[in-house]
Design a protein around this motif. Sequence first.
Motif, PDB file in Angstrom:
ATOM      1  N   ARG A 510       0.859  -1.195   0.000  1.00 28.27           N
ATOM      2  CA  ARG A 510       0.000   0.000   0.000  1.00 28.27           C
ATOM      3  C   ARG A 510       0.889   1.237   0.000  1.00 28.27           C
ATOM      4  NH1 ARG A 510      -5.124  -1.770   1.986  1.00 28.27           N
ATOM      5  NH2 ARG A 510      -5.328  -3.757   0.918  1.00 28.27           N
ATOM      6  N   HIS A 511       0.607   2.162  -0.882  1.00 31.11           N
ATOM      7  CA  HIS A 511       1.479   3.326  -1.026  1.00 31.11           C
ATOM      8  C   HIS A 511       0.696   4.622  -0.871  1.00 31.11           C
ATOM      9  CE1 HIS A 511       3.732   0.033  -2.818  1.00 31.11           C
ATOM     10  NE2 HIS A 511       4.810   0.715  -2.502  1.00 31.11           N
ATOM     11  N   ASN A 512       1.399   5.652  -0.413  1.00 33.35           N
ATOM     12  CA  ASN A 512       0.784   6.972  -0.313  1.00 33.35           C
ATOM     13  C   ASN A 512       0.957   7.709  -1.645  1.00 33.35           C
ATOM     14  OD1 ASN A 512       3.400   8.018  -0.377  1.00 33.35           O
ATOM     15  ND2 ASN A 512       3.543   8.120   1.859  1.00 33.35           N
ATOM     16  N   ARG A 513       0.535   8.962  -1.699  1.00 37.21           N
ATOM     17  CA  ARG A 513       0.499   9.642  -3.000  1.00 37.21           C
ATOM     18  C   ARG A 513       1.871  10.020  -3.526  1.00 37.21           C
ATOM     19  NH1 ARG A 513      -1.171  15.901  -2.496  1.00 37.21           N
ATOM     20  NH2 ARG A 513      -0.126  16.358  -0.534  1.00 37.21           N
ATOM     21  N   VAL A 514       2.907   9.957  -2.673  1.00 33.13           N
ATOM     22  CA  VAL A 514       4.256  10.183  -3.191  1.00 33.13           C
ATOM     23  C   VAL A 514       5.019   8.871  -3.362  1.00 33.13           C
ATOM     24  CG1 VAL A 514       4.429  12.570  -2.422  1.00 33.13           C
ATOM     25  CG2 VAL A 514       5.124  10.744  -0.859  1.00 33.13           C
ATOM     26  N   GLY A 515       4.298   7.767  -3.335  1.00 28.79           N
ATOM     27  CA  GLY A 515       4.884   6.494  -3.722  1.00 28.79           C
ATOM     28  C   GLY A 515       5.568   5.718  -2.612  1.00 28.79           C
ATOM     29  N   GLN A 516       5.491   6.227  -1.369  1.00 31.12           N
ATOM     30  CA  GLN A 516       6.119   5.493  -0.261  1.00 31.12           C
ATOM     31  C   GLN A 516       5.153   4.433   0.266  1.00 31.12           C
ATOM     32  OE1 GLN A 516       6.181   8.965   2.127  1.00 31.12           O
ATOM     33  NE2 GLN A 516       8.285   9.557   1.600  1.00 31.12           N
ATOM     34  N   THR A 618       7.080   6.008  21.312  1.00 28.92           N
ATOM     35  CA  THR A 618       6.129   6.736  20.485  1.00 28.92           C
ATOM     36  C   THR A 618       6.012   6.056  19.128  1.00 28.92           C
ATOM     37  OG1 THR A 618       6.844   8.749  21.602  1.00 28.92           O
ATOM     38  CG2 THR A 618       5.578   9.034  19.599  1.00 28.92           C
ATOM     39  N   LEU A 619       4.807   6.011  18.626  1.00 27.61           N
ATOM     40  CA  LEU A 619       4.557   5.498  17.273  1.00 27.61           C
ATOM     41  C   LEU A 619       4.020   6.662  16.455  1.00 27.61           C
ATOM     42  CD1 LEU A 619       2.697   2.215  18.329  1.00 27.61           C
ATOM     43  CD2 LEU A 619       5.094   2.433  17.667  1.00 27.61           C
ATOM     44  N   VAL A 620       4.768   7.062  15.423  1.00 22.22           N
ATOM     45  CA  VAL A 620       4.305   8.184  14.606  1.00 22.22           C
ATOM     46  C   VAL A 620       4.030   7.702  13.182  1.00 22.22           C
ATOM     47  CG1 VAL A 620       5.511   9.951  15.946  1.00 22.22           C
ATOM     48  CG2 VAL A 620       6.638   8.936  13.966  1.00 22.22           C
ATOM     49  N   PRO A 621       2.956   8.241  12.579  1.00 22.51           N
ATOM     50  CA  PRO A 621       2.714   7.875  11.184  1.00 22.51           C
ATOM     51  C   PRO A 621       3.854   8.399  10.329  1.00 22.51           C
ATOM     52  CG  PRO A 621       1.273   9.696  11.863  1.00 22.51           C
ATOM     53  CD  PRO A 621       2.001   9.228  13.091  1.00 22.51           C
ATOM     54  N   PHE A 622       4.354   7.553   9.421  1.00 24.04           N
ATOM     55  CA  PHE A 622       5.431   7.973   8.515  1.00 24.04           C
ATOM     56  C   PHE A 622       5.002   7.582   7.105  1.00 24.04           C
ATOM     57  CE2 PHE A 622       9.386   8.551   6.463  1.00 24.04           C
ATOM     58  CZ  PHE A 622      10.119   9.426   7.246  1.00 24.04           C
ATOM     59  N   GLY A 623       4.368   8.540   6.420  1.00 18.29           N
ATOM     60  CA  GLY A 623       3.811   8.243   5.105  1.00 18.29           C
ATOM     61  C   GLY A 623       2.524   7.437   5.174  1.00 18.29           C
ATOM     62  N   PHE A 624       1.986   7.275   6.359  1.00 24.83           N
ATOM     63  CA  PHE A 624       0.690   6.595   6.486  1.00 24.83           C
ATOM     64  C   PHE A 624      -0.403   7.482   5.900  1.00 24.83           C
ATOM     65  CE2 PHE A 624      -3.149   5.431   8.953  1.00 24.83           C
ATOM     66  CZ  PHE A 624      -3.168   4.057   8.761  1.00 24.83           C
ATOM     67  N   PHE A 625      -0.260   8.792   6.135  1.00 25.18           N
ATOM     68  CA  PHE A 625      -1.179   9.783   5.586  1.00 25.18           C
ATOM     69  C   PHE A 625      -0.491  10.512   4.426  1.00 25.18           C
ATOM     70  CE2 PHE A 625      -2.271   9.420  10.140  1.00 25.18           C
ATOM     71  CZ  PHE A 625      -3.587   9.021  10.030  1.00 25.18           C
ATOM     72  N   ASP A 626      -1.297  11.207   3.625  1.00 23.14           N
ATOM     73  CA  ASP A 626      -0.737  11.955   2.495  1.00 23.14           C
ATOM     74  C   ASP A 626      -0.223  13.328   2.900  1.00 23.14           C
ATOM     75  OD1 ASP A 626      -1.024  10.019   0.543  1.00 23.14           O
ATOM     76  OD2 ASP A 626      -3.099  10.581   0.108  1.00 23.14           O
ATOM     77  N   ARG A 627      -0.650  13.807   4.034  1.00 25.70           N
ATOM     78  CA  ARG A 627      -0.174  15.098   4.543  1.00 25.70           C
ATOM     79  C   ARG A 627      -0.569  15.160   6.011  1.00 25.70           C
ATOM     80  NH1 ARG A 627      -4.600  19.524   2.279  1.00 25.70           N
ATOM     81  NH2 ARG A 627      -6.420  18.431   3.111  1.00 25.70           N
ATOM     82  N   ASN A 628      -0.304  16.276   6.651  1.00 21.69           N
ATOM     83  CA  ASN A 628      -0.708  16.458   8.045  1.00 21.69           C
ATOM     84  C   ASN A 628      -2.204  16.152   8.180  1.00 21.69           C
ATOM     85  OD1 ASN A 628      -1.527  17.416  10.523  1.00 21.69           O
ATOM     86  ND2 ASN A 628      -0.430  19.363  10.390  1.00 21.69           N
ATOM     87  N   PRO A 629      -2.564  15.087   8.874  1.00 26.24           N
ATOM     88  CA  PRO A 629      -3.978  14.708   8.950  1.00 26.24           C
ATOM     89  C   PRO A 629      -4.787  15.559   9.915  1.00 26.24           C
ATOM     90  CG  PRO A 629      -2.660  13.184  10.236  1.00 26.24           C
ATOM     91  CD  PRO A 629      -1.690  14.152   9.612  1.00 26.24           C
ATOM     92  N   SER A 630      -4.142  16.512  10.593  1.00 25.25           N
ATOM     93  CA  SER A 630      -4.871  17.274  11.609  1.00 25.25           C
ATOM     94  C   SER A 630      -5.194  18.696  11.146  1.00 25.25           C
ATOM     95  CB  SER A 630      -4.059  17.312  12.911  1.00 25.25           C
ATOM     96  OG  SER A 630      -2.843  18.002  12.723  1.00 25.25           O
ATOM     97  N   LEU A 631      -5.142  18.951   9.811  1.00 25.35           N
ATOM     98  CA  LEU A 631      -5.515  20.282   9.309  1.00 25.35           C
ATOM     99  C   LEU A 631      -6.979  20.582   9.587  1.00 25.35           C
ATOM    100  CD1 LEU A 631      -3.717  20.355   5.837  1.00 25.35           C
ATOM    101  CD2 LEU A 631      -2.928  21.266   8.037  1.00 25.35           C
ATOM    102  N   ASP A 632      -7.790  19.516   9.718  1.00 21.59           N
ATOM    103  CA  ASP A 632      -9.235  19.731   9.894  1.00 21.59           C
ATOM    104  C   ASP A 632      -9.629  19.950  11.352  1.00 21.59           C
ATOM    105  OD1 ASP A 632      -8.694  17.173  10.748  1.00 21.59           O
ATOM    106  OD2 ASP A 632     -10.377  16.234   9.689  1.00 21.59           O
TER     107      ASP A 632
END
Length: 642
Positions: A510-516, A618-632
């Motif tokens: 499974r890849h994000n929008r920048v291919g990671q 700590t577990l941090v998303p690394f390319g799990f999301f396409d950008r900062n998921p907390s803009l909303d």
Amino acid sequence: MSSSVEVPASDTGAAHPLEPLSAEEIGAAVTLLREQRGLADTVRFSYVALDEPDKDELDAFDTSGAIERRAAAVLIDRATGTVSEAVVSLTEGRVTAWRDLDDVQPALLFEDCFDAIIAVKEDPRWQEAMRRRGITDFESIQLDPWPAGRFGLDVEAGRRLTRVLSYVRHDEADNGYAHPIEGVLVYYDFHSGQVVQVDDYGVVEIPPECANYDIEHVGALRDDRKPLEILQPEGPSFRVEGHEVLWQRWRFRVAMHPIHGLVLHTIAYEDGDRVRPILHRASLSEMVVPYGDTSPMHAWKNAFDAGEWGLGRMVNSLTLGCDCLGAIRYFDAAMATERGDPYVVEKAICVHEEDYGILWKHVDMHTGNTEVRRRRRLVVSSIHTVGNYEYGFFWYFYEDGMIQHEVKLTGIMQTMAVAPDEQPRYGELVAPQLAAPNHQHLFNFRLDFDIDGKTNSVYEVDVEAVPAGADNSFANAFVTRPTLLARESEAQRLVDPARSRTWKIVNPSRHNRVGQPVGYKLIPGSTPTLLASPDSSIGRRATFATKNLWVTPYSRDEMRAAGEYPNQHAGGGGIPEWTAADRALDDTDVVVWYTFGVTHIPRPEDWPVMPVEYTGFTLVPFGFFDRNPSLDVAPQEHCAHD
Ligand code: CO
């Protein structure tokens, strides 16, 4: 007066295969075991818990709604020492599996410990050792039974053993750890009910100074603390269905296991129209507290507080407005007594929200416009008292996809008496004539990642400088160096702060929008591993603690890092046994075992009760999301610029 409020339990709990056993189900399982196995009066229940369904069963539930409710139980016959593992199908009303084991020791029983205390106080050898120290009031003596460990001594052979330490209490509520009775070590055999040996290594004056910490004993209280109230006038932002918690985009299930303590299942994040799995199961798998003093009173001290005591059995019943502030939803924990009676620990798990400073901010220097969002976290916690010590286990969920685990260590240190002019070599003075030995608290967490599906891979990611040269003429370059941990033999790793070492768990398909590949990073804290020699008794029994990170392929039976029965175990169980197969790890259902903790060099400030010390990961998303998921995340009303 507290502003904290309890959020009432709702009755909307849909049946789910991962719902913990209710008290009624525990009672029914015990009744079925008694009826169908004809249990002797001497049989005790080490634990009764949900027999957690395998992932295939959960998949089947998602499509068919079919549930088989099962209980797993471990029993021990106090008369014969035989340990039995049983599975009971509550759905079918029968015992479906039974296995007798002769050479293992489950966690210590409270009943055994009470019997040990009575027997020691009646033992003439112990009484004589007390009289040698001028003690004649045996009733007031505090006795602490300990897991005995395993050192190849004659006294250990064929016995279900405990070592018992003695402390003076000047009155019933006195802190006994201020007055350790140095030199007297008692061996008691739970199986025969006999005191088998009383060692006296010589008299050391009992430290006379009392060290009580309740408000009657600490003098004038500071009066400069104004009220700080947490108000949530519209209630919390989470909701609860059965044991599932839903907060903003997060969802997961909570449970209290009698051995592992706080367990989270099916941690997932709602991302647009998808609910994306991250962790299938996350909990402590084992922990060990090895002591570093060489004297015969202390050199044997190790405690596996999960496998030797049953951490979940030691869970506190929490108090509103004291342990957590705000709008609190508690979960009770149903368990079985050692005689098999169901009981409920009320308010065993706390769920609440906390303001946690700023989430993100920027001031546009051209316009002067400011965008700032406040960060919140959801906290899921429980606190466990194991003898002298308290352990709080705190999971934090953040709006940017981060997950954190923090252990809070508090309570009272193990102590030893020293002569008035003595400086301890393997510990520190914490009060006059009172020392605390150097020790470690090492926790192993079993993290069953299922990032966007079951098949994941694990990479070690180092950051390294590039040598100066034609392609690095400023000699400034540094790069990440990812290494696939392809087999179990390659996945036995240590932290390396100089290389900013992290471990990345990815879903390679499974890849994000920048291919990671989508993934999460495990960011270690500053953490030690086991200081005792790997060849020592504790080194062999707690091999998991010799490395920070292990990876194994998922196997339903591999749950506890030191094996199912660490008590009096000779060593080699659990992780070293499983990983000897050197199984492949790439693009498979991986389980990460992470060891972390603290090396505790005792301070006077840790006495008589320790201010909370923190450790975790700590577990941090690394390319799990396409950008900062907390803009909303919406701004606070008065912070929104117009
Ligand atoms: Co400590």
